[in-house]
Design an enzyme around this catalytic site. Structure first.
Site, PDB file in Angstrom:
ATOM      1  CD  GLU A  21      -2.732   1.233   2.452  1.00  0.00           C
ATOM      2  OE1 GLU A  21      -3.621   0.371   2.520  1.00  0.00           O
ATOM      3  OE2 GLU A  21      -2.552   2.106   3.319  1.00  0.00           O
ATOM      4  CE1 TYR A  22       5.032   1.789  -2.443  1.00  0.00           C
ATOM      5  CE2 TYR A  22       3.418   0.730  -3.860  1.00  0.00           C
ATOM      6  CZ  TYR A  22       4.688   0.788  -3.325  1.00  0.00           C
ATOM      7  OH  TYR A  22       5.617  -0.163  -3.679  1.00  0.00           O
ATOM      8  CB  THR A  52      -4.540   5.527   0.880  1.00  0.00           C
ATOM      9  OG1 THR A  52      -3.664   6.640   0.818  1.00  0.00           O
ATOM     10  CG2 THR A  52      -3.814   4.331   1.437  1.00  0.00           C
ATOM     11  NE  ARG A 111     -17.216   6.754   8.190  1.00  0.00           N
ATOM     12  CZ  ARG A 111     -17.214   6.876   9.507  1.00  0.00           C
ATOM     13  NH1 ARG A 111     -18.357   6.826  10.147  1.00  0.00           N
ATOM     14  NH2 ARG A 111     -16.084   7.032  10.179  1.00  0.00           N
ATOM     15  CE1 TYR A 130     -23.269   4.289   8.919  1.00  0.00           C
ATOM     16  CE2 TYR A 130     -25.372   3.854   7.841  1.00  0.00           C
ATOM     17  CZ  TYR A 130     -24.650   4.303   8.941  1.00  0.00           C
ATOM     18  OH  TYR A 130     -25.309   4.750  10.057  1.00  0.00           O
ATOM     19  CB  ALA A 131     -18.006   1.176   3.454  1.00  0.00           C
ATOM     20  CE  LYS A 173     -17.588  -2.799   5.898  1.00  0.00           C
ATOM     21  NZ  LYS A 173     -16.463  -1.925   6.319  1.00  0.00           N
TER      22      LYS A 173
HETATM   23  P1  FAD Z   1     -18.205   1.581   7.337  1.00  0.00           P
HETATM   24  O1  FAD Z   1     -18.106   0.115   7.179  1.00  0.00           O
HETATM   25  O2  FAD Z   1     -19.239   2.304   6.563  1.00  0.00           O
HETATM   26  O3  FAD Z   1     -18.409   1.882   8.888  1.00  0.00           O
HETATM   27  C1  FAD Z   1     -18.321   3.197   9.406  1.00  0.00           C
HETATM   28  C2  FAD Z   1     -19.043   3.263  10.748  1.00  0.00           C
HETATM   29  O4  FAD Z   1     -20.449   3.148  10.521  1.00  0.00           O
HETATM   30  C3  FAD Z   1     -18.681   2.117  11.678  1.00  0.00           C
HETATM   31  O5  FAD Z   1     -18.757   2.584  13.003  1.00  0.00           O
HETATM   32  C4  FAD Z   1     -19.765   1.097  11.416  1.00  0.00           C
HETATM   33  O6  FAD Z   1     -19.946   0.211  12.491  1.00  0.00           O
HETATM   34  C5  FAD Z   1     -20.963   2.011  11.186  1.00  0.00           C
HETATM   35  N1  FAD Z   1     -21.969   1.421  10.288  1.00  0.00           N
HETATM   36  C6  FAD Z   1     -21.740   0.774   9.120  1.00  0.00           C
HETATM   37  N2  FAD Z   1     -22.904   0.366   8.576  1.00  0.00           N
HETATM   38  C7  FAD Z   1     -23.892   0.782   9.413  1.00  0.00           C
HETATM   39  C8  FAD Z   1     -25.311   0.668   9.410  1.00  0.00           C
HETATM   40  N3  FAD Z   1     -25.958   0.009   8.445  1.00  0.00           N
HETATM   41  N4  FAD Z   1     -26.002   1.232  10.442  1.00  0.00           N
HETATM   42  C9  FAD Z   1     -25.367   1.882  11.448  1.00  0.00           C
HETATM   43  N5  FAD Z   1     -24.017   2.010  11.505  1.00  0.00           N
HETATM   44  C10 FAD Z   1     -23.289   1.469  10.507  1.00  0.00           C
HETATM   45  N6  FAD Z   1      -9.581   6.124   5.207  1.00  0.00           N
HETATM   46  C11 FAD Z   1      -9.379   7.060   4.237  1.00  0.00           C
HETATM   47  O7  FAD Z   1      -9.808   8.217   4.406  1.00  0.00           O
HETATM   48  N7  FAD Z   1      -8.697   6.740   3.068  1.00  0.00           N
HETATM   49  C12 FAD Z   1      -8.236   5.489   2.824  1.00  0.00           C
HETATM   50  O8  FAD Z   1      -7.656   5.225   1.778  1.00  0.00           O
HETATM   51  C13 FAD Z   1      -8.431   4.480   3.831  1.00  0.00           C
HETATM   52  N8  FAD Z   1      -7.994   3.228   3.641  1.00  0.00           N
HETATM   53  C14 FAD Z   1      -8.256   2.270   4.595  1.00  0.00           C
HETATM   54  C15 FAD Z   1      -7.854   0.940   4.362  1.00  0.00           C
HETATM   55  C16 FAD Z   1      -8.112  -0.047   5.306  1.00  0.00           C
HETATM   56  C17 FAD Z   1      -7.666  -1.454   5.043  1.00  0.00           C
HETATM   57  C18 FAD Z   1      -8.773   0.289   6.523  1.00  0.00           C
HETATM   58  C19 FAD Z   1      -9.032  -0.766   7.570  1.00  0.00           C
HETATM   59  C20 FAD Z   1      -9.179   1.594   6.768  1.00  0.00           C
HETATM   60  C21 FAD Z   1      -8.932   2.593   5.810  1.00  0.00           C
HETATM   61  N9  FAD Z   1      -9.360   3.907   5.999  1.00  0.00           N
HETATM   62  C22 FAD Z   1      -9.135   4.853   5.029  1.00  0.00           C
HETATM   63  C23 FAD Z   1     -10.002   4.295   7.249  1.00  0.00           C
HETATM   64  C24 FAD Z   1     -11.545   4.135   7.185  1.00  0.00           C
HETATM   65  O9  FAD Z   1     -12.072   4.975   6.198  1.00  0.00           O
HETATM   66  C25 FAD Z   1     -12.090   4.516   8.554  1.00  0.00           C
HETATM   67  O10 FAD Z   1     -11.715   3.529   9.487  1.00  0.00           O
HETATM   68  C26 FAD Z   1     -13.581   4.810   8.634  1.00  0.00           C
HETATM   69  O11 FAD Z   1     -13.832   5.360   9.922  1.00  0.00           O
HETATM   70  C27 FAD Z   1     -14.475   3.605   8.476  1.00  0.00           C
HETATM   71  O12 FAD Z   1     -14.546   3.193   7.167  1.00  0.00           O
HETATM   72  P2  FAD Z   1     -15.348   1.859   6.742  1.00  0.00           P
HETATM   73  O13 FAD Z   1     -15.192   1.734   5.294  1.00  0.00           O
HETATM   74  O14 FAD Z   1     -14.944   0.736   7.595  1.00  0.00           O
HETATM   75  O15 FAD Z   1     -16.829   2.332   7.084  1.00  0.00           O
END
Ligand code: FAD
Length: 314
Positions: A21-22, A52, A111, A130-131, A173
Protein backbone atom coordinates in the site's frame (compact mmCIF):
# COMPACT_ATOMS: atom_id res chain seq x y z
CA UNK A 1 -6.96 -8.82 -13.06
CA UNK A 2 -9.34 -9.06 -10.13
CA UNK A 3 -7.79 -9.39 -6.68
CA UNK A 4 -10.09 -12.33 -5.90
CA UNK A 5 -8.51 -14.23 -8.83
CA UNK A 6 -4.99 -13.46 -7.58
CA UNK A 7 -6.01 -14.70 -4.13
CA UNK A 8 -7.55 -17.84 -5.61
CA UNK A 9 -4.21 -18.51 -7.39
CA UNK A 10 -2.31 -18.18 -4.11
CA UNK A 11 -4.78 -20.52 -2.43
CA UNK A 12 -4.58 -23.07 -5.26
CA UNK A 13 -0.77 -23.17 -5.38
CA UNK A 14 -0.30 -22.75 -1.62
CA UNK A 15 2.46 -20.23 -2.40
CA UNK A 16 2.09 -17.16 -0.17
CA UNK A 17 1.72 -13.80 -1.91
CA UNK A 18 1.70 -10.19 -0.83
CA UNK A 19 0.80 -6.65 -1.89
CA UNK A 20 1.91 -3.10 -1.04
CA UNK A 21 0.00 0.00 0.00
CA UNK A 22 1.13 3.55 -0.85
CA UNK A 23 -0.40 6.94 -0.10
CA UNK A 24 -0.30 10.17 -2.16
CA UNK A 25 2.68 12.33 -1.08
CA UNK A 26 2.24 16.06 -0.36
CA UNK A 27 4.72 17.48 -2.90
CA UNK A 28 5.27 17.07 -6.65
CA UNK A 29 8.82 15.91 -6.00
CA UNK A 30 7.49 13.41 -3.45
CA UNK A 31 5.11 12.00 -6.07
CA UNK A 32 7.93 11.56 -8.60
CA UNK A 33 10.15 9.91 -5.99
CA UNK A 34 7.32 7.56 -5.09
CA UNK A 35 6.79 6.48 -8.71
CA UNK A 36 10.49 5.57 -8.85
CA UNK A 37 10.24 3.67 -5.58
CA UNK A 38 7.07 1.87 -6.69
CA UNK A 39 8.90 0.62 -9.76
CA UNK A 40 11.87 -0.53 -7.69
CA UNK A 41 9.63 -2.19 -5.12
CA UNK A 42 7.80 -3.99 -7.90
CA UNK A 43 10.99 -6.06 -8.15
CA UNK A 44 10.14 -7.46 -4.70
CA UNK A 45 7.22 -9.25 -6.39
CA UNK A 46 3.94 -7.82 -5.01
CA UNK A 47 0.81 -9.21 -6.69
CA UNK A 48 -0.79 -5.76 -6.66
CA UNK A 49 -0.53 -2.33 -5.08
CA UNK A 50 -3.07 -0.04 -3.43
CA UNK A 51 -3.24 3.75 -3.51
CA UNK A 52 -5.09 5.23 -0.54
CA UNK A 53 -7.76 7.90 -0.93
CA UNK A 54 -6.97 11.31 0.53
CA UNK A 55 -10.04 13.31 1.53
CA UNK A 56 -10.80 16.48 -0.38
CA UNK A 57 -9.57 18.55 -3.34
CA UNK A 58 -6.09 18.09 -4.70
CA UNK A 59 -5.21 15.00 -2.62
CA UNK A 60 -8.30 13.15 -3.90
CA UNK A 61 -7.40 14.10 -7.47
CA UNK A 62 -3.87 12.90 -6.83
CA UNK A 63 -5.15 9.44 -5.87
CA UNK A 64 -6.85 9.21 -9.28
CA UNK A 65 -3.73 10.49 -11.07
CA UNK A 66 -1.52 8.00 -9.26
CA UNK A 67 -3.86 5.12 -10.10
CA UNK A 68 -3.72 6.08 -13.79
CA UNK A 69 0.08 6.36 -13.67
CA UNK A 70 0.59 3.09 -11.77
CA UNK A 71 -1.91 1.01 -13.74
CA UNK A 72 -1.35 2.44 -17.22
CA UNK A 73 2.27 3.55 -17.37
CA UNK A 74 4.04 1.54 -14.69
CA UNK A 75 1.94 -1.55 -15.51
CA UNK A 76 1.26 -2.33 -11.84
CA UNK A 77 -1.99 -4.10 -11.00
CA UNK A 78 -3.55 -1.33 -8.90
CA UNK A 79 -6.39 -1.14 -6.40
CA UNK A 80 -7.85 2.34 -5.85
CA UNK A 81 -9.19 3.22 -2.41
CA UNK A 82 -12.34 5.32 -2.62
CA UNK A 83 -14.15 6.93 0.30
CA UNK A 84 -17.46 8.75 0.86
CA UNK A 85 -15.84 11.66 2.77
CA UNK A 86 -16.80 14.96 1.12
CA UNK A 87 -17.91 13.07 -1.97
CA UNK A 88 -21.25 13.69 -3.64
CA UNK A 89 -22.38 11.03 -6.11
CA UNK A 90 -21.00 12.95 -9.11
CA UNK A 91 -17.50 13.05 -7.60
CA UNK A 92 -17.67 9.33 -6.84
CA UNK A 93 -18.74 8.66 -10.43
CA UNK A 94 -15.91 10.82 -11.76
CA UNK A 95 -13.29 8.89 -9.74
CA UNK A 96 -14.74 5.55 -10.86
CA UNK A 97 -14.75 6.68 -14.49
CA UNK A 98 -11.05 7.61 -14.27
CA UNK A 99 -10.18 4.26 -12.69
CA UNK A 100 -12.21 2.40 -15.32
CA UNK A 101 -10.54 4.27 -18.19
CA UNK A 102 -7.11 3.50 -16.74
CA UNK A 103 -7.87 -0.23 -16.82
CA UNK A 104 -8.05 -0.45 -13.03
CA UNK A 105 -10.36 -3.31 -11.98
CA UNK A 106 -10.11 -3.20 -8.17
CA UNK A 107 -11.59 -0.74 -5.67
CA UNK A 108 -11.36 -0.71 -1.88
CA UNK A 109 -14.67 0.92 -0.91
CA UNK A 110 -14.59 2.83 2.38
CA UNK A 111 -16.63 5.33 4.30
CA UNK A 112 -13.47 7.32 5.02
CA UNK A 113 -12.03 9.17 7.99
CA UNK A 114 -13.53 12.53 8.97
CA UNK A 115 -11.72 15.45 7.28
CA UNK A 116 -8.87 16.81 9.43
CA UNK A 117 -10.75 19.89 10.64
CA UNK A 118 -13.82 17.86 11.75
CA UNK A 119 -14.11 15.46 14.65
CA UNK A 120 -17.30 13.72 13.59
CA UNK A 121 -17.95 12.15 10.20
CA UNK A 122 -20.87 13.57 8.22
CA UNK A 123 -22.19 12.48 4.85
CA UNK A 124 -21.73 14.94 1.97
CA UNK A 125 -24.86 16.34 0.36
CA UNK A 126 -26.09 13.81 -2.20
CA UNK A 127 -23.34 11.41 -1.08
CA UNK A 128 -23.20 8.02 0.62
CA UNK A 129 -23.41 7.37 4.36
CA UNK A 130 -21.72 3.98 4.78
CA UNK A 131 -19.17 1.95 2.84
CA UNK A 132 -22.01 -0.51 2.21
CA UNK A 133 -23.85 2.16 0.17
CA UNK A 134 -20.74 2.84 -1.90
CA UNK A 135 -20.31 -0.90 -2.58
CA UNK A 136 -23.94 -1.09 -3.75
CA UNK A 137 -23.45 1.93 -6.00
CA UNK A 138 -20.29 0.54 -7.62
CA UNK A 139 -21.94 -2.84 -8.23
CA UNK A 140 -25.04 -1.21 -9.70
CA UNK A 141 -23.04 1.07 -11.99
CA UNK A 142 -20.22 -1.24 -13.08
CA UNK A 143 -21.60 -4.75 -12.42
CA UNK A 144 -18.63 -7.15 -12.40
CA UNK A 145 -15.99 -4.79 -13.85
CA UNK A 146 -14.56 -3.90 -10.44
CA UNK A 147 -13.59 -6.35 -7.76
CA UNK A 148 -14.60 -4.58 -4.54
CA UNK A 149 -12.85 -4.86 -1.20
CA UNK A 150 -13.97 -3.47 2.17
CA UNK A 151 -12.27 -2.74 5.51
CA UNK A 152 -12.29 -5.14 8.48
CA UNK A 153 -11.43 -4.34 12.10
CA UNK A 154 -9.98 -7.16 14.25
CA UNK A 155 -8.96 -4.50 16.81
CA UNK A 156 -12.17 -2.43 16.71
CA UNK A 157 -12.79 0.82 14.88
CA UNK A 158 -12.40 4.42 16.09
CA UNK A 159 -16.10 5.20 16.19
CA UNK A 160 -17.31 1.71 17.06
CA UNK A 161 -15.77 -0.66 19.61
CA UNK A 162 -18.66 -3.15 19.55
CA UNK A 163 -17.19 -6.17 17.78
CA UNK A 164 -20.54 -7.86 17.10
CA UNK A 165 -22.03 -4.71 15.60
CA UNK A 166 -18.93 -4.21 13.45
CA UNK A 167 -19.32 -7.79 12.22
CA UNK A 168 -22.98 -7.10 11.36
CA UNK A 169 -21.83 -4.11 9.32
CA UNK A 170 -19.05 -6.12 7.70
CA UNK A 171 -21.63 -8.72 6.66
CA UNK A 172 -23.80 -5.97 5.15
CA UNK A 173 -20.85 -4.78 3.05
CA UNK A 174 -20.17 -8.28 1.76
CA UNK A 175 -23.86 -8.93 1.10
CA UNK A 176 -23.90 -5.68 -0.89
CA UNK A 177 -21.28 -7.11 -3.25
CA UNK A 178 -17.79 -6.89 -1.68
CA UNK A 179 -15.57 -9.83 -2.59
CA UNK A 180 -12.62 -9.40 -0.24
CA UNK A 181 -11.76 -7.81 3.11
CA UNK A 182 -8.56 -5.92 4.00
CA UNK A 183 -7.92 -5.45 7.72
CA UNK A 184 -6.46 -2.60 9.70
CA UNK A 185 -2.89 -3.13 11.02
CA UNK A 186 -2.45 -5.33 14.09
CA UNK A 187 0.34 -7.02 16.04
CA UNK A 188 -1.64 -9.59 18.03
CA UNK A 189 -1.80 -12.72 15.86
CA UNK A 190 -3.95 -14.70 18.32
CA UNK A 191 -6.59 -11.98 18.41
CA UNK A 192 -6.61 -11.86 14.58
CA UNK A 193 -7.10 -15.63 14.31
CA UNK A 194 -9.92 -15.45 16.88
CA UNK A 195 -11.55 -12.63 14.88
CA UNK A 196 -11.30 -14.57 11.61
CA UNK A 197 -13.18 -17.40 13.34
CA UNK A 198 -15.97 -14.97 14.30
CA UNK A 199 -16.10 -13.57 10.75
CA UNK A 200 -16.49 -17.09 9.32
CA UNK A 201 -19.09 -17.99 11.96
CA UNK A 202 -21.17 -15.06 10.64
CA UNK A 203 -21.25 -16.73 7.23
CA UNK A 204 -18.79 -14.24 5.71
CA UNK A 205 -16.78 -16.39 3.33
CA UNK A 206 -14.84 -13.94 1.15
CA UNK A 207 -11.02 -13.86 1.46
CA UNK A 208 -9.53 -11.86 4.33
CA UNK A 209 -6.30 -9.96 3.65
CA UNK A 210 -4.44 -9.01 6.85
CA UNK A 211 -2.80 -5.56 6.95
CA UNK A 212 0.84 -5.75 8.09
CA UNK A 213 2.72 -2.68 9.33
CA UNK A 214 6.51 -3.20 9.34
CA UNK A 215 8.51 -1.42 12.04
CA UNK A 216 10.79 1.42 10.91
CA UNK A 217 11.45 3.31 14.18
CA UNK A 218 10.30 2.90 17.77
CA UNK A 219 8.50 6.25 17.78
CA UNK A 220 6.51 5.52 14.60
CA UNK A 221 5.73 1.98 15.82
CA UNK A 222 4.21 3.30 19.07
CA UNK A 223 2.46 6.24 17.41
CA UNK A 224 0.71 4.10 14.80
CA UNK A 225 -0.23 1.32 17.21
CA UNK A 226 -1.73 3.89 19.62
CA UNK A 227 -3.47 5.79 16.83
CA UNK A 228 -5.14 2.55 15.66
CA UNK A 229 -5.79 1.41 19.27
CA UNK A 230 -4.02 -1.80 18.40
CA UNK A 231 -2.81 -4.10 21.15
CA UNK A 232 0.94 -4.61 21.42
CA UNK A 233 1.90 -8.05 22.83
CA UNK A 234 4.00 -7.72 26.04
CA UNK A 235 6.91 -9.57 24.47
CA UNK A 236 7.14 -6.97 21.70
CA UNK A 237 7.49 -4.14 24.23
CA UNK A 238 10.01 -6.12 26.27
CA UNK A 239 12.19 -6.59 23.18
CA UNK A 240 11.80 -3.18 21.56
CA UNK A 241 11.72 -0.78 24.52
CA UNK A 242 15.35 -1.41 25.65
CA UNK A 243 16.70 -0.49 22.17
CA UNK A 244 14.23 2.32 21.46
CA UNK A 245 16.95 4.90 20.71
CA UNK A 246 18.82 2.67 18.27
CA UNK A 247 16.91 2.66 14.94
CA UNK A 248 19.07 -0.10 13.46
CA UNK A 249 18.41 -2.42 16.40
CA UNK A 250 14.68 -1.54 16.39
CA UNK A 251 14.40 -2.43 12.69
CA UNK A 252 16.34 -5.64 13.21
CA UNK A 253 14.21 -6.85 16.13
CA UNK A 254 11.10 -5.44 14.45
CA UNK A 255 11.63 -7.49 11.29
CA UNK A 256 11.93 -10.69 13.38
CA UNK A 257 8.73 -9.90 15.32
CA UNK A 258 6.74 -8.92 12.24
CA UNK A 259 7.97 -11.97 10.28
CA UNK A 260 6.89 -14.17 13.20
CA UNK A 261 3.46 -12.48 13.08
CA UNK A 262 3.27 -13.24 9.34
CA UNK A 263 4.18 -16.90 9.91
CA UNK A 264 1.44 -17.27 12.52
CA UNK A 265 -1.09 -15.75 10.11
CA UNK A 266 -0.03 -18.11 7.33
CA UNK A 267 -0.25 -21.07 9.70
CA UNK A 268 -3.89 -20.08 10.27
CA UNK A 269 -4.62 -20.68 6.58
CA UNK A 270 -4.27 -17.15 5.16
CA UNK A 271 -2.22 -17.01 1.94
CA UNK A 272 -1.90 -13.30 1.15
CA UNK A 273 -0.51 -10.41 3.24
CA UNK A 274 -0.91 -6.68 2.59
CA UNK A 275 2.03 -4.50 3.66
CA UNK A 276 1.51 -0.90 4.74
CA UNK A 277 4.78 0.38 3.26
CA UNK A 278 4.31 4.01 4.39
CA UNK A 279 5.92 4.78 0.98
CA UNK A 280 9.28 3.39 2.15
CA UNK A 281 11.09 0.25 1.07
CA UNK A 282 13.50 -0.70 3.83
CA UNK A 283 11.35 -2.04 6.67
CA UNK A 284 9.09 -4.00 4.28
CA UNK A 285 12.09 -5.42 2.41
CA UNK A 286 13.65 -6.58 5.69
CA UNK A 287 10.50 -8.51 6.64
CA UNK A 288 10.32 -10.12 3.18
CA UNK A 289 14.00 -11.10 3.46
CA UNK A 290 13.39 -12.57 6.90
CA UNK A 291 10.53 -14.62 5.43
CA UNK A 292 12.77 -15.58 2.50
CA UNK A 293 10.18 -14.18 0.09
CA UNK A 294 12.43 -11.81 -1.85
CA UNK A 295 12.99 -12.88 -5.45
CA UNK A 296 16.22 -14.75 -6.13
CA UNK A 297 17.84 -16.35 -9.21
CA UNK A 298 15.91 -19.58 -8.44
CA UNK A 299 12.72 -17.64 -7.75
CA UNK A 300 12.59 -14.71 -10.18
CA UNK A 301 9.77 -12.23 -9.90
CA UNK A 302 7.15 -12.58 -12.60
CA UNK A 303 7.18 -9.16 -14.17
CA UNK A 304 3.81 -8.21 -15.55
CA UNK A 305 4.34 -4.91 -17.24
CA UNK A 306 2.37 -5.36 -20.46
CA UNK A 307 1.35 -1.72 -20.83
CA UNK A 308 4.82 -0.47 -20.23
CA UNK A 309 6.32 -2.89 -22.74
CA UNK A 310 3.67 -2.13 -25.32
CA UNK A 311 4.48 1.57 -24.93
CA UNK A 312 8.14 0.77 -25.51
CA UNK A 313 9.04 1.91 -21.99
CA UNK A 314 10.19 -1.32 -20.42
P1 FAD B 1 -18.21 1.58 7.34
O1 FAD B 1 -18.11 0.12 7.18
O2 FAD B 1 -19.24 2.30 6.56
O3 FAD B 1 -18.41 1.88 8.89
C1 FAD B 1 -18.32 3.20 9.41
C2 FAD B 1 -19.04 3.26 10.75
O4 FAD B 1 -20.45 3.15 10.52
C3 FAD B 1 -18.68 2.12 11.68
O5 FAD B 1 -18.76 2.58 13.00
C4 FAD B 1 -19.77 1.10 11.42
O6 FAD B 1 -19.95 0.21 12.49
C5 FAD B 1 -20.96 2.01 11.19
N1 FAD B 1 -21.97 1.42 10.29
C6 FAD B 1 -21.74 0.77 9.12
N2 FAD B 1 -22.90 0.37 8.58
C7 FAD B 1 -23.89 0.78 9.41
C8 FAD B 1 -25.31 0.67 9.41
N3 FAD B 1 -25.96 0.01 8.44
N4 FAD B 1 -26.00 1.23 10.44
C9 FAD B 1 -25.37 1.88 11.45
N5 FAD B 1 -24.02 2.01 11.51
C10 FAD B 1 -23.29 1.47 10.51
N6 FAD B 1 -9.58 6.12 5.21
C11 FAD B 1 -9.38 7.06 4.24
O7 FAD B 1 -9.81 8.22 4.41
N7 FAD B 1 -8.70 6.74 3.07
C12 FAD B 1 -8.24 5.49 2.82
O8 FAD B 1 -7.66 5.22 1.78
C13 FAD B 1 -8.43 4.48 3.83
N8 FAD B 1 -7.99 3.23 3.64
C14 FAD B 1 -8.26 2.27 4.60
C15 FAD B 1 -7.85 0.94 4.36
C16 FAD B 1 -8.11 -0.05 5.31
C17 FAD B 1 -7.67 -1.45 5.04
C18 FAD B 1 -8.77 0.29 6.52
C19 FAD B 1 -9.03 -0.77 7.57
C20 FAD B 1 -9.18 1.59 6.77
C21 FAD B 1 -8.93 2.59 5.81
N9 FAD B 1 -9.36 3.91 6.00
C22 FAD B 1 -9.13 4.85 5.03
C23 FAD B 1 -10.00 4.30 7.25
C24 FAD B 1 -11.55 4.13 7.18
O9 FAD B 1 -12.07 4.97 6.20
C25 FAD B 1 -12.09 4.52 8.55
O10 FAD B 1 -11.71 3.53 9.49
C26 FAD B 1 -13.58 4.81 8.63
O11 FAD B 1 -13.83 5.36 9.92
C27 FAD B 1 -14.48 3.60 8.48
O12 FAD B 1 -14.55 3.19 7.17
P2 FAD B 1 -15.35 1.86 6.74
O13 FAD B 1 -15.19 1.73 5.29
O14 FAD B 1 -14.94 0.74 7.60
O15 FAD B 1 -16.83 2.33 7.08
Amino acid sequence: MHIREMLADAERTGAPSFSFEYFPPKTTQGVQNLYDRMERMNNFGPKFIDITWGAGGRIAELTCEMVVQAQTYLGLETCMHLTCTDMGEEKVNDALRKAYKAGCTNILALRGDPPREKEKWEAAEGGFRYARDLVQHIRKSYHEHFDIGVAGYPEGCDDNKDEDLLLDHLKEKVDAGATFIVTQMFYDADNFVRWVGKVRARGINVPIIPGIMPIATYASFLRRANHMNCKIPDEWMQRLEPVKNDDVAVRDIGKTLVAELCRKILAAGIHHLHFYTMNLAQATRMVLEELDWMPSPDRPVKQALPWKRSLGLG
